[in-house]
Design a protein around this motif. Structure first.
Motif, PDB file in Angstrom:
ATOM      1  N   THR A 202       0.821  -1.209   0.000  1.00 37.80           N
ATOM      2  CA  THR A 202       0.000   0.000   0.000  1.00 37.80           C
ATOM      3  C   THR A 202       0.861   1.267   0.000  1.00 37.80           C
ATOM      4  O   THR A 202       0.556   2.230  -0.712  1.00 37.80           O
ATOM      5  CB  THR A 202      -0.950   0.025   1.210  1.00 37.80           C
ATOM      6  N   LEU A 203       1.945   1.261   0.771  1.00 36.27           N
ATOM      7  CA  LEU A 203       2.837   2.425   0.796  1.00 36.27           C
ATOM      8  C   LEU A 203       3.517   2.618  -0.561  1.00 36.27           C
ATOM      9  O   LEU A 203       3.670   3.750  -1.038  1.00 36.27           O
ATOM     10  CB  LEU A 203       3.886   2.278   1.894  1.00 36.27           C
ATOM     11  N   GLY A 204       3.908   1.498  -1.183  1.00 36.26           N
ATOM     12  CA  GLY A 204       4.545   1.582  -2.491  1.00 36.26           C
ATOM     13  C   GLY A 204       3.607   2.138  -3.549  1.00 36.26           C
ATOM     14  O   GLY A 204       3.992   2.989  -4.362  1.00 36.26           O
ATOM     15  N   LEU A 205       2.367   1.673  -3.539  1.00 35.94           N
ATOM     16  CA  LEU A 205       1.382   2.179  -4.503  1.00 35.94           C
ATOM     17  C   LEU A 205       1.065   3.646  -4.249  1.00 35.94           C
ATOM     18  O   LEU A 205       0.910   4.430  -5.192  1.00 35.94           O
ATOM     19  CB  LEU A 205       0.096   1.345  -4.423  1.00 35.94           C
ATOM     20  N   THR A 206       0.954   4.016  -2.983  1.00 36.17           N
ATOM     21  CA  THR A 206       0.693   5.412  -2.650  1.00 36.17           C
ATOM     22  C   THR A 206       1.800   6.311  -3.184  1.00 36.17           C
ATOM     23  O   THR A 206       1.534   7.377  -3.759  1.00 36.17           O
ATOM     24  CB  THR A 206       0.586   5.589  -1.123  1.00 36.17           C
ATOM     25  N   LYS A 207       3.043   5.888  -3.016  1.00 35.98           N
ATOM     26  CA  LYS A 207       4.181   6.663  -3.519  1.00 35.98           C
ATOM     27  C   LYS A 207       4.171   6.724  -5.038  1.00 35.98           C
ATOM     28  O   LYS A 207       4.405   7.784  -5.635  1.00 35.98           O
ATOM     29  CB  LYS A 207       5.486   6.020  -3.022  1.00 35.98           C
ATOM     30  N   LEU A 212       2.994  10.064 -10.001  1.00 31.21           N
ATOM     31  CA  LEU A 212       2.199  10.260 -11.209  1.00 31.21           C
ATOM     32  C   LEU A 212       1.374  11.540 -11.128  1.00 31.21           C
ATOM     33  O   LEU A 212       1.281  12.300 -12.107  1.00 31.21           O
ATOM     34  CB  LEU A 212       1.285   9.050 -11.425  1.00 31.21           C
ATOM     35  N   GLU A 213       0.769  11.787  -9.972  1.00 32.57           N
ATOM     36  CA  GLU A 213      -0.016  13.015  -9.786  1.00 32.57           C
ATOM     37  C   GLU A 213       0.850  14.253  -9.963  1.00 32.57           C
ATOM     38  O   GLU A 213       0.429  15.239 -10.592  1.00 32.57           O
ATOM     39  CB  GLU A 213      -0.649  13.022  -8.393  1.00 32.57           C
ATOM     40  N   LYS A 214       2.058  14.233  -9.408  1.00 26.99           N
ATOM     41  CA  LYS A 214       2.950  15.387  -9.527  1.00 26.99           C
ATOM     42  C   LYS A 214       3.349  15.621 -10.973  1.00 26.99           C
ATOM     43  O   LYS A 214       3.451  16.773 -11.425  1.00 26.99           O
ATOM     44  CB  LYS A 214       4.187  15.174  -8.653  1.00 26.99           C
ATOM     45  N   ARG A 215       3.579  14.550 -11.717  1.00 28.54           N
ATOM     46  CA  ARG A 215       3.944  14.708 -13.129  1.00 28.54           C
ATOM     47  C   ARG A 215       2.783  15.276 -13.933  1.00 28.54           C
ATOM     48  O   ARG A 215       2.987  16.119 -14.818  1.00 28.54           O
ATOM     49  CB  ARG A 215       4.385  13.363 -13.705  1.00 28.54           C
ATOM     50  N   LEU A 216       1.571  14.821 -13.629  1.00 23.48           N
ATOM     51  CA  LEU A 216       0.397  15.361 -14.318  1.00 23.48           C
ATOM     52  C   LEU A 216       0.204  16.837 -13.979  1.00 23.48           C
ATOM     53  O   LEU A 216      -0.170  17.640 -14.830  1.00 23.48           O
ATOM     54  CB  LEU A 216      -0.852  14.559 -13.939  1.00 23.48           C
TER      55      LEU A 216
END
Length: 222
Positions: A202-207, A212-216
């Motif tokens: 879960t921590l890995g997916l969150t990161k 991805l959000e920051k790149r978008l």
């Protein structure tokens, strides 16, 4: 403590059983989120359509699926719906989780689409685009960015919910921990091992999704 961990997890190669369970958990989650995403897109479009029939079908789907506990759905799918077909337990679990995820993705995508300012649609139509062209070229790209955090949460919740796949005897991560506990009469080491693995997932997916959000967000500013 180390000796206890060695005797429980390393001896007799029980760690391989954990890896197999982890593989099953990840497989179920990935396949289910893909199915859920496709179903979510379809039913979200149905839900915002002008057809009362399509809206009604979508409403029934989301209401029923979201209103019944996942463990109950899983057993209904296996023992009632797919039992006559003799489908593999793993396949039934993937289908059940995918259908369940689809109901939540439907509401996520619907909210994202309807959350885009109506002026965007009006601007697209004024440029001569059709309703579907406006949706595809203008509304959906913005909606995807808007729903990404909620979509991420759905994927993470889905991974954790795979732990009830053992209800139909699927050997997932939780089930393997239980098998090791029964074989060694040691509860805390296999259970804590599984808990740590779930936490790392879960921590890995969150990161990953955070990056991805920051790149978008950067692409919007550029």
């Amino acid at each position: 403590m180390f000796q206890s961990f060695y005797d429980t997890m390393i001896a007799a190669d029980r760690w391989q059983l954990v890896l197999q369970g982890l593989g099953t958990t990840v497989l179920i989650a990935i396949c289910a989120i893909l199915i859920g995403t496709v179903l979510g897109c379809i039913f979200a479009l149905m839900k915002i359509s002008n057809s009362k029939l399509l809206r009604g079908i979508s409403n029934v789907y989301t209401t029923v699926i979201r209103g019944i506990p996942l463990a109950t759905q899983l057993m209904i799918f296996y023992f009632v719906i797919f039992a006559p077909l003799g489908l593999n337990r793993l396949l039934v679990a993937i289908l059940a989780y995918g259908i369940n995820s689809g109901a939540y993705c439907t509401e996520i995508f619907r909210a994202g689409i309807q959350g885009i300012d109506i002026g965007q649609t009006e601007a697209g139509r004024s440029l001569g685009l059709s309703k579907w062209q406006t949706l595809y070229k203008i509304v959906l790209p913005q909606a995807v960015k808007a729903v990404l955090p909620t979509y991420t949460s759905e994927f993470i919740v889905l991974i954790k919910e795979t732990s009830v796949a053992s209800f139909i005897a699927v050997t997932d991560l939780t089930k393997t921990g239980d098998m090791i506990r029964n074989a060694t009469y040691n509860a805390w080491i296999p259970l804590l091992t599984c808990a740590v693995i779930y936490l790392c997932l879960t921590l890995g997916l969150t990161k990953l999704f955070s990056v991805l959000e920051k790149r978008l967000a950067r692409s919007d500013r550029s």
